[in-house]
Design a protein around this motif. Structure first.
Motif, PDB file in Angstrom:
ATOM      1  N   LEU A  27       0.819  -1.212   0.000  1.00  0.00           N
ATOM      2  CA  LEU A  27       0.000   0.000   0.000  1.00  0.00           C
ATOM      3  C   LEU A  27       0.855   1.264   0.000  1.00  0.00           C
ATOM      4  CD1 LEU A  27      -2.801  -1.163   2.433  1.00  0.00           C
ATOM      5  CD2 LEU A  27      -3.110  -0.504   0.039  1.00  0.00           C
ATOM      6  N   VAL A  28       1.906   1.294   0.814  1.00  0.00           N
ATOM      7  CA  VAL A  28       2.776   2.473   0.869  1.00  0.00           C
ATOM      8  C   VAL A  28       3.439   2.702  -0.481  1.00  0.00           C
ATOM      9  CG1 VAL A  28       4.935   3.358   1.859  1.00  0.00           C
ATOM     10  CG2 VAL A  28       3.155   2.452   3.360  1.00  0.00           C
ATOM     11  N   GLU A  29       3.970   1.656  -1.089  1.00  0.00           N
ATOM     12  CA  GLU A  29       4.634   1.801  -2.392  1.00  0.00           C
ATOM     13  C   GLU A  29       3.644   2.204  -3.479  1.00  0.00           C
ATOM     14  OE1 GLU A  29       6.757  -1.888  -2.855  1.00  0.00           O
ATOM     15  OE2 GLU A  29       8.392  -1.205  -1.546  1.00  0.00           O
ATOM     16  N   ARG A  30       2.434   1.679  -3.394  1.00  0.00           N
ATOM     17  CA  ARG A  30       1.394   2.036  -4.374  1.00  0.00           C
ATOM     18  C   ARG A  30       1.023   3.517  -4.229  1.00  0.00           C
ATOM     19  NH1 ARG A  30      -4.626  -0.342  -4.042  1.00  0.00           N
ATOM     20  NH2 ARG A  30      -5.570   0.921  -5.663  1.00  0.00           N
ATOM     21  N   ILE A  31       0.827   3.977  -3.003  1.00  0.00           N
ATOM     22  CA  ILE A  31       0.486   5.382  -2.769  1.00  0.00           C
ATOM     23  C   ILE A  31       1.629   6.284  -3.220  1.00  0.00           C
ATOM     24  CG2 ILE A  31       0.096   7.098  -0.946  1.00  0.00           C
ATOM     25  CD1 ILE A  31      -1.554   4.848   0.499  1.00  0.00           C
ATOM     26  N   GLU A  32       2.863   5.913  -2.907  1.00  0.00           N
ATOM     27  CA  GLU A  32       4.021   6.716  -3.333  1.00  0.00           C
ATOM     28  C   GLU A  32       4.085   6.802  -4.855  1.00  0.00           C
ATOM     29  OE1 GLU A  32       7.248   5.936   0.250  1.00  0.00           O
ATOM     30  OE2 GLU A  32       7.107   4.481  -1.384  1.00  0.00           O
ATOM     31  N   GLY A  74      -7.388  -1.447   7.916  1.00  0.00           N
ATOM     32  CA  GLY A  74      -7.148  -1.192   9.324  1.00  0.00           C
ATOM     33  C   GLY A  74      -5.905  -0.364   9.609  1.00  0.00           C
ATOM     34  N   PHE A  75      -5.265   0.152   8.567  1.00  0.00           N
ATOM     35  CA  PHE A  75      -4.089   0.981   8.774  1.00  0.00           C
ATOM     36  C   PHE A  75      -4.515   2.412   9.075  1.00  0.00           C
ATOM     37  CE2 PHE A  75      -2.294  -2.385   5.987  1.00  0.00           C
ATOM     38  CZ  PHE A  75      -1.384  -2.885   6.892  1.00  0.00           C
ATOM     39  N   ASP A  76      -3.762   3.091   9.926  1.00  0.00           N
ATOM     40  CA  ASP A  76      -4.032   4.457  10.330  1.00  0.00           C
ATOM     41  C   ASP A  76      -3.492   5.407   9.260  1.00  0.00           C
ATOM     42  OD1 ASP A  76      -2.883   7.032  11.810  1.00  0.00           O
ATOM     43  OD2 ASP A  76      -4.580   6.252  12.972  1.00  0.00           O
ATOM     44  N   ALA A  77      -4.379   6.211   8.677  1.00  0.00           N
ATOM     45  CA  ALA A  77      -4.002   7.097   7.574  1.00  0.00           C
ATOM     46  C   ALA A  77      -2.960   8.133   8.001  1.00  0.00           C
ATOM     47  CB  ALA A  77      -5.231   7.791   7.008  1.00  0.00           C
ATOM     48  N   GLU A  78      -3.108   8.674   9.202  1.00  0.00           N
ATOM     49  CA  GLU A  78      -2.153   9.679   9.685  1.00  0.00           C
ATOM     50  C   GLU A  78      -0.755   9.073   9.820  1.00  0.00           C
ATOM     51  OE1 GLU A  78      -1.572  12.759  13.444  1.00  0.00           O
ATOM     52  OE2 GLU A  78      -3.468  11.671  13.215  1.00  0.00           O
ATOM     53  N   ILE A  84       5.184   7.771   4.812  1.00  0.00           N
ATOM     54  CA  ILE A  84       5.468   8.157   3.425  1.00  0.00           C
ATOM     55  C   ILE A  84       6.337   9.411   3.395  1.00  0.00           C
ATOM     56  CG2 ILE A  84       4.387   9.044   1.314  1.00  0.00           C
ATOM     57  CD1 ILE A  84       2.084   7.000   1.921  1.00  0.00           C
ATOM     58  N   ARG A  85       6.039  10.363   4.278  1.00  0.00           N
ATOM     59  CA  ARG A  85       6.853  11.582   4.349  1.00  0.00           C
ATOM     60  C   ARG A  85       8.282  11.240   4.763  1.00  0.00           C
ATOM     61  NH1 ARG A  85       8.937  15.076   7.679  1.00  0.00           N
ATOM     62  NH2 ARG A  85       8.201  14.047   9.569  1.00  0.00           N
ATOM     63  N   LEU A  86       8.429  10.381   5.772  1.00  0.00           N
ATOM     64  CA  LEU A  86       9.765  10.008   6.247  1.00  0.00           C
ATOM     65  C   LEU A  86      10.546   9.237   5.188  1.00  0.00           C
ATOM     66  CD1 LEU A  86       8.954   9.013   9.930  1.00  0.00           C
ATOM     67  CD2 LEU A  86      10.222  11.029   9.142  1.00  0.00           C
ATOM     68  N   ARG A  87       9.855   8.416   4.403  1.00  0.00           N
ATOM     69  CA  ARG A  87      10.540   7.663   3.349  1.00  0.00           C
ATOM     70  C   ARG A  87      11.031   8.564   2.223  1.00  0.00           C
ATOM     71  NH1 ARG A  87       9.246   1.925   2.197  1.00  0.00           N
ATOM     72  NH2 ARG A  87       8.854   2.585   0.057  1.00  0.00           N
ATOM     73  N   SER A  88      10.455   9.767   2.131  1.00  0.00           N
ATOM     74  CA  SER A  88      10.833  10.664   1.038  1.00  0.00           C
ATOM     75  C   SER A  88      12.110  11.446   1.332  1.00  0.00           C
ATOM     76  CB  SER A  88       9.692  11.640   0.732  1.00  0.00           C
ATOM     77  OG  SER A  88       9.548  12.581   1.779  1.00  0.00           O
ATOM     78  N   ILE A  89      12.601  11.378   2.583  1.00  0.00           N
ATOM     79  CA  ILE A  89      13.832  12.083   2.923  1.00  0.00           C
ATOM     80  C   ILE A  89      14.951  11.071   3.166  1.00  0.00           C
ATOM     81  CG2 ILE A  89      12.629  14.109   3.833  1.00  0.00           C
ATOM     82  CD1 ILE A  89      13.088  13.117   6.633  1.00  0.00           C
TER      83      ILE A  89
END
Length: 111
Positions: A27-32, A74-78, A84-89
């Motif tokens: 999901l994280v990779e798809r959203i990114e 069931g994942f927390d969006a916040e 995702i923000r942390l993975r971008s740096i």
């Protein structure tokens, strides 16, 4: 027999965590990927904005669906947004940020 009963829940728990981790990564990779794609569509030639409008709407819909799927799973969006923000740096920037936040928290008496 008691050992088998004790081991089975541990194995099931490990498999469940592994599956949740795989689902989270997907999901994280798809959203990114969708966010990057959408960003690319926004930076194209403004004269061609109308030509890309349908493609942009399609990507936006896919992005909404991905977030909806994450919430439904069931994942927390916040928390996902923060990940995702942390993975971008870079890791160096992330470590520096974490140190600074830790110092600020200590100064404010936060655990």
């Amino acid at each position: 027999m008691a050992e088998t009963g004790a081991v089975a829940p541990t194995i099931r728990t490990h498999v469940a965590h592994s599956m949740a981790g795989e689902r989270l990564r997907y999901l994280v990779e798809r959203i990114e990927r969708l966010q990057k794609e959408l960003s690319g569509l926004r930076t194209r030639n403004p004269a061609l904005a109308d030509a890309y409008a349908a493609e942009r709407r399609s990507v936006q819909e896919d992005l909404r669906n991905a977030w909806s799927e994450a919430k439904t799973t069931g994942f927390d969006a916040e928390a996902l947004r923060e990940i995702i923000r942390l993975r971008s740096i870079s890791s160096a920037q992330r470590m520096g940020l974490e140190r600074t936040v830790s110092i600020y928290k200590q100064a404010l008496g936060m655990p």
